[in-house]
Write a protein that holds these residues in place. Structure first.
Motif, PDB file in Angstrom:
ATOM      1  N   THR A 172       0.895  -1.199   0.059  1.00  0.00           N
ATOM      2  CA  THR A 172       0.175   0.027   0.193  1.00  0.00           C
ATOM      3  C   THR A 172       0.561   1.155   0.216  1.00  0.00           C
ATOM      4  N   PHE A 173       1.931   1.356   0.659  1.00  0.00           N
ATOM      5  CA  PHE A 173       2.803   2.148   0.276  1.00  0.00           C
ATOM      6  C   PHE A 173       3.470   2.805  -0.819  1.00  0.00           C
ATOM      7  N   PHE A 174       3.607   1.483  -1.814  1.00  0.00           N
ATOM      8  CA  PHE A 174       4.594   2.079  -2.241  1.00  0.00           C
ATOM      9  C   PHE A 174       3.702   2.320  -4.057  1.00  0.00           C
ATOM     10  N   ILE A 175       2.007   1.723  -3.000  1.00  0.00           N
ATOM     11  CA  ILE A 175       1.250   1.504  -4.456  1.00  0.00           C
ATOM     12  C   ILE A 175       1.060   3.168  -4.443  1.00  0.00           C
ATOM     13  N   ASN A 176       0.462   3.304  -2.898  1.00  0.00           N
ATOM     14  CA  ASN A 176       0.151   4.914  -2.716  1.00  0.00           C
ATOM     15  C   ASN A 176       1.817   6.480  -3.234  1.00  0.00           C
ATOM     16  N   THR A 177       2.875   6.132  -3.425  1.00  0.00           N
ATOM     17  CA  THR A 177       3.877   6.477  -2.923  1.00  0.00           C
ATOM     18  C   THR A 177       4.455   6.818  -4.650  1.00  0.00           C
ATOM     19  N   PHE A 178       3.906   5.814  -5.297  1.00  0.00           N
ATOM     20  CA  PHE A 178       4.551   5.667  -6.505  1.00  0.00           C
ATOM     21  C   PHE A 178       3.820   5.212  -8.047  1.00  0.00           C
ATOM     22  N   PHE A 179       3.133   4.711  -7.506  1.00  0.00           N
ATOM     23  CA  PHE A 179       2.321   3.597  -8.383  1.00  0.00           C
ATOM     24  C   PHE A 179       0.681   4.076  -8.141  1.00  0.00           C
ATOM     25  N   VAL A 180       0.265   5.218  -7.829  1.00  0.00           N
ATOM     26  CA  VAL A 180      -0.918   5.109  -7.500  1.00  0.00           C
ATOM     27  C   VAL A 180      -1.746   6.243  -8.793  1.00  0.00           C
ATOM     28  N   ASP A 181      -2.873   5.948  -9.578  1.00  0.00           N
ATOM     29  CA  ASP A 181      -2.933   6.047 -10.161  1.00  0.00           C
ATOM     30  C   ASP A 181      -4.000   7.596  -9.772  1.00  0.00           C
ATOM     31  N   SER A 182      -4.293   9.037 -10.176  1.00  0.00           N
ATOM     32  CA  SER A 182      -4.778   9.132  -9.082  1.00  0.00           C
ATOM     33  C   SER A 182      -6.104   9.943  -9.676  1.00  0.00           C
ATOM     34  N   VAL A 183      -6.710   9.546 -10.270  1.00  0.00           N
ATOM     35  CA  VAL A 183      -7.947   9.300 -10.954  1.00  0.00           C
ATOM     36  C   VAL A 183      -8.685   7.937 -10.154  1.00  0.00           C
ATOM     37  N   SER A 184      -8.855   6.427 -10.651  1.00  0.00           N
ATOM     38  CA  SER A 184      -9.235   5.623  -9.578  1.00  0.00           C
ATOM     39  C   SER A 184      -8.653   5.920  -8.115  1.00  0.00           C
ATOM     40  N   ARG A 185      -7.434   6.094  -7.268  1.00  0.00           N
ATOM     41  CA  ARG A 185      -6.833   5.821  -6.837  1.00  0.00           C
ATOM     42  C   ARG A 185      -6.540   4.604  -5.933  1.00  0.00           C
ATOM     43  N   GLN A 186      -6.112   3.525  -7.241  1.00  0.00           N
ATOM     44  CA  GLN A 186      -6.141   2.557  -7.000  1.00  0.00           C
ATOM     45  C   GLN A 186      -4.494   1.893  -8.090  1.00  0.00           C
ATOM     46  N   SER A 187      -3.900   1.058  -7.734  1.00  0.00           N
ATOM     47  CA  SER A 187      -2.868   1.517  -8.870  1.00  0.00           C
ATOM     48  C   SER A 187      -2.752   1.599  -9.917  1.00  0.00           C
ATOM     49  N   LYS A 188      -1.425   1.750 -10.880  1.00  0.00           N
ATOM     50  CA  LYS A 188      -1.534   2.689 -12.324  1.00  0.00           C
ATOM     51  C   LYS A 188      -2.301   0.567 -12.951  1.00  0.00           C
ATOM     52  N   THR A 189      -3.470   0.989 -13.602  1.00  0.00           N
ATOM     53  CA  THR A 189      -3.903  -0.503 -14.553  1.00  0.00           C
ATOM     54  C   THR A 189      -2.350  -0.894 -15.381  1.00  0.00           C
ATOM     55  N   ILE A 190      -1.837  -2.423 -15.531  1.00  0.00           N
ATOM     56  CA  ILE A 190      -0.740  -2.631 -16.390  1.00  0.00           C
ATOM     57  C   ILE A 190      -1.066  -2.898 -17.853  1.00  0.00           C
ATOM     58  N   SER A 191       0.011  -2.523 -18.958  1.00  0.00           N
ATOM     59  CA  SER A 191      -0.209  -2.576 -20.233  1.00  0.00           C
ATOM     60  C   SER A 191      -1.101  -3.874 -20.482  1.00  0.00           C
ATOM     61  N   ASP A 192      -2.065  -4.165 -22.091  1.00  0.00           N
ATOM     62  CA  ASP A 192      -2.322  -4.948 -22.274  1.00  0.00           C
ATOM     63  C   ASP A 192      -1.917  -5.910 -22.631  1.00  0.00           C
ATOM     64  N   GLU A 193      -0.402  -5.932 -23.011  1.00  0.00           N
ATOM     65  CA  GLU A 193       1.137  -6.750 -23.764  1.00  0.00           C
ATOM     66  C   GLU A 193       1.190  -7.299 -22.165  1.00  0.00           C
ATOM     67  N   ALA A 194       1.332  -7.118 -21.246  1.00  0.00           N
ATOM     68  CA  ALA A 194       1.627  -7.439 -20.005  1.00  0.00           C
ATOM     69  C   ALA A 194      -0.238  -8.882 -19.800  1.00  0.00           C
ATOM     70  N   ARG A 195      -1.511  -8.257 -19.661  1.00  0.00           N
ATOM     71  CA  ARG A 195      -2.369  -8.068 -19.130  1.00  0.00           C
ATOM     72  C   ARG A 195      -3.154 -10.106 -19.650  1.00  0.00           C
ATOM     73  N   LEU A 196      -3.371 -11.101 -18.590  1.00  0.00           N
ATOM     74  CA  LEU A 196      -3.604 -11.775 -18.705  1.00  0.00           C
ATOM     75  C   LEU A 196      -4.580 -12.168 -19.634  1.00  0.00           C
ATOM     76  N   THR A 197      -5.438 -11.218 -19.754  1.00  0.00           N
ATOM     77  CA  THR A 197      -6.915 -11.135 -20.074  1.00  0.00           C
ATOM     78  C   THR A 197      -7.174 -10.041 -21.327  1.00  0.00           C
ATOM     79  N   LEU A 198      -7.118 -10.878 -22.964  1.00  0.00           N
ATOM     80  CA  LEU A 198      -7.480 -10.190 -24.005  1.00  0.00           C
ATOM     81  C   LEU A 198      -8.989  -9.341 -23.572  1.00  0.00           C
ATOM     82  N   VAL A 199      -8.581  -8.086 -23.607  1.00  0.00           N
ATOM     83  CA  VAL A 199     -10.155  -7.301 -23.050  1.00  0.00           C
ATOM     84  C   VAL A 199     -10.541  -6.416 -24.315  1.00  0.00           C
ATOM     85  N   SER A 200     -12.250  -6.127 -24.254  1.00  0.00           N
ATOM     86  CA  SER A 200     -13.121  -5.903 -25.196  1.00  0.00           C
ATOM     87  C   SER A 200     -12.915  -6.322 -26.892  1.00  0.00           C
ATOM     88  N   VAL A 201     -12.647  -7.776 -26.737  1.00  0.00           N
ATOM     89  CA  VAL A 201     -11.624  -8.125 -28.226  1.00  0.00           C
ATOM     90  C   VAL A 201     -13.053  -7.930 -29.071  1.00  0.00           C
TER      91      VAL A 201
END
Length: 375
Positions: A172-201
């Motif tokens: 939580t500390f590292f996410i809020n400090t370095f990887f937080v999304d300013s809109v969703s307040r969650q961690s930044k969304t990972i890239s589609d290339e690394a994601r294990l789900t193909l989205v909106s095919v």
């Protein structure tokens, strides 16, 4: 009453399967009473659960959606649950109660996200790396818990709970400090290339998600079944779980098998973590451990701690959880109703060992009574 229970649940052959089915039936009956009490049609409500999971057709669909698109989303949610249930089942085979699956999932998801998820690696390299890093991360946490159990006799429940929350606060500390999304307040969304789900095919005039790791989950369940039931390693793990002193007397290494079982359990939990955080959700919510890791304990019990049984138990629980939103909207009831039904199923599943021992006890009483009558 006792004779009826003996007839339904007695005998060694497929006893645990019958007990699991009994738990499910009783839970659904309780759910039926709940729906009747609030003035709803139980058959309609259960039908809505299946419709929300893509197992039955809805009356209406949004654009580019149909039953198939709902079912693919259902498989996306089912995949991490299968891995998590397998993680618990393997640990239980060794007599270990792995309540640290949530922490292992979180570790795997976080490490895979920051090392691969935010990189520019191409998909053919990124996706396998996500799986490998997830497995290694979860396995290391599992090995630590197993080592603490053997070396210092620290109860795995205590150590895993403490590790869960320690890891949660660190990440939580590292996410809020370095990887937080300013809109969703969650961690930044990972890239589609690394994601294990193909989205909106887009195909066949539909738009749907494809869970790439679902076939892997089925394959891993088969491999784990073979490992536990058809190999020397699996025999030794089960022997340690059934009785450490007897296993040690037979020359089986207690330390090796405790640590090995937790390492395997951790690797499976790591796969659950990456398919959840780097597949299903694509981001991590700070300050929260995934409840799936705790639900997986009862799911594994419902599946009789059998790898193949875990697939079917995961399927049932995911149907209820995934279809709950649609059921809630159609029936005009709170979404917590479906959580209540799931909880009842899991409570009865957790009582499966008690039922088995109770059946064994009354079977012995009936047998002794018959012997006395013969005399």
């Amino acid at each position: 009453m006792k004779k009826v229970l003996i007839k339904l649940l007695g005998g060694e052959k497929l006893q645990m399967v019958r007990i699991s089915l009994f738990s499910i039936v009783i839970s659904l009956l309780v759910g039926t009473l709940i729906f009747i009490a609030i003035g709803k049609n139980p058959l309609s409500a259960y039908g809505n659960l299946f419709q929300g999971s893509g197992l039955l057709m809805k009356q209406n669909y949004a654009g580019r959606q149909n039953m198939f698109t709902d079912f693919m989303s259902f498989l996306d949610a089912l995949t991490p649950m299968i891995f998590a249930a397998l993680a618990v089942a393997v640990a239980l085979k060794a007599g270990l109660f792995n309540i640290g699956v949530s922490g292992m999932m979180l570790t795997a998801g976080f490490m895979a996200s920051i090392t691969v998820g935010y990189s520019s690696l191409p998909a053919p390299i990124a996706k396998p790396l996500v799986l490998i890093i997830g497995m290694i991360s979860g396995a290391l946490v599992g090995a630590l818990i197993g080592w603490l159990k053997y070396r210092f006799n620290i109860n795995e429940v205590v150590s895993s709970i403490m590790i869960n929350y320690t890891l949660m606060y660190i990440f939580t500390f590292f996410i809020n400090t370095f990887f937080v999304d300013s809109v969703s307040r969650q961690s930044k969304t990972i890239s589609d290339e690394a994601r294990l789900t193909l989205v909106s095919v887009r195909a066949f005039e539909l738009k749907f998600d494809i869970p790439l790791a679902f076939p892997l989950a089925i394959l891993v369940a088969i491999i784990v079944w073979f490992l536990i039931n058809r190999t020397t390693t699996g025999f030794e793990i089960q022997a340690v779980g059934l009785g450490k002193k007897a296993a040690e007397y037979a020359g089986i290494s207690i330390s090796k098998n405790l640590i090995l079982a937790m390492t395997i359990s951790g690797a499976l939990a790591g796969l659950a973590g990456v398919t959840y955080f780097c597949g299903y959700t694509a981001s991590i919510q700070p300050g929260v451990v995934p409840s799936m890791g705790f639900n997986a304990i009862a799911v594994a019990l419902l599946g009789c701690c059998d790898p193949i049984g875990c697939i079917f138990a995961s399927f049932l629980v995911t149907v209820i959880s995934k279809g709950s939103i649609y059921m809630s909207s159609q029936q005009g009831v709170e979404i917590e109703i479906s959580d209540l039904i799931t909880s009842v199923i899991l409570i009865f599943a957790a009582c499966s060992e008690f039922l088995r021992l109770y059946i064994e006890k009354i079977s012995m009483e009936i047998k002794d009574k018959k012997e006395v009558e013969k005399v």
